[in-house]
Design an enzyme around this catalytic site. Structure first.
Site: not given
Length: 161
Positions: A26, A59-60, A86-87, A89, A114
């Site tokens: 991403w 996340f993976e 906006g959430t 998440h 990291f």
């Protein structure tokens, strides 16, 4: 800027280390910068045995980092970026990835660099991505931290069983 106070660490010989880089896909421009920074750090420290694995998102990162850490690598570098939306998440992904990567390092004893950027805006991520106009190079920094931690661990006694 968050880089204030960072140590000025010159590259050291890490040519004996085997390192894996796991990177999300991403936000391609940011990720390309982070991966390039990681590769620059590996080169600067003389690491010739390395592999890069791409995963869909941040996340993976922990599950793949865990597999790599258990596969004989001396260090793993995890690179990703999550940009606030906006959430809620954002909070869930950041917490899960951070907790998962910490768990990988502690459960395996393999250092995990990291390199997960958790930013409010895309500009903040670009500023940290190690691109030509960036003010920081978090891919390089995360890789260097993993390498130096691997060297530090190598000099410590083996844990008692």
């Amino acid at each position: 800027m968050s880089g204030h106070g960072a140590p000025d660490t010159a590259p050291v010989d890490c040519s004996g280390l085997r390192v894996a880089v796991v990177a999300a896909t991403w936000h391609q421009e940011v990720m390309d910068g982070l991966v390039a920074g990681a590769l620059r750090a590996l080169d600067a420290h003389g690491v010739e045995r390395h592999e890069t694995v791409r995963v869909p998102g941040s996340f993976e990162l922990p599950v793949v980092a865990s597999r790599l850490a258990r596969s004989g690598y001396d260090a793993v570098v995890a690179l990703g970026v999550v940009i606030r939306g906006g959430t809620p998440h954002f909070e869930y992904v950041c917490a899960a990835a951070t907790d998962g990567l910490s768990r990988v390092a502690l459960d395996t004893g393999v250092p995990v660099g990291f390199g997960l950027l958790t930013c409010d805006t895309e500009q903040q991520a670009l500023d940290r991505a190690g691109l030509e106009d960036s003010v920081e190079d978090k891919g390089y920094e995360a890789t260097q931290a993993a390498l130096l931690t691997a060297l530090a661990l190598d000099g410590l006694p083996e844990p008692l069983t």
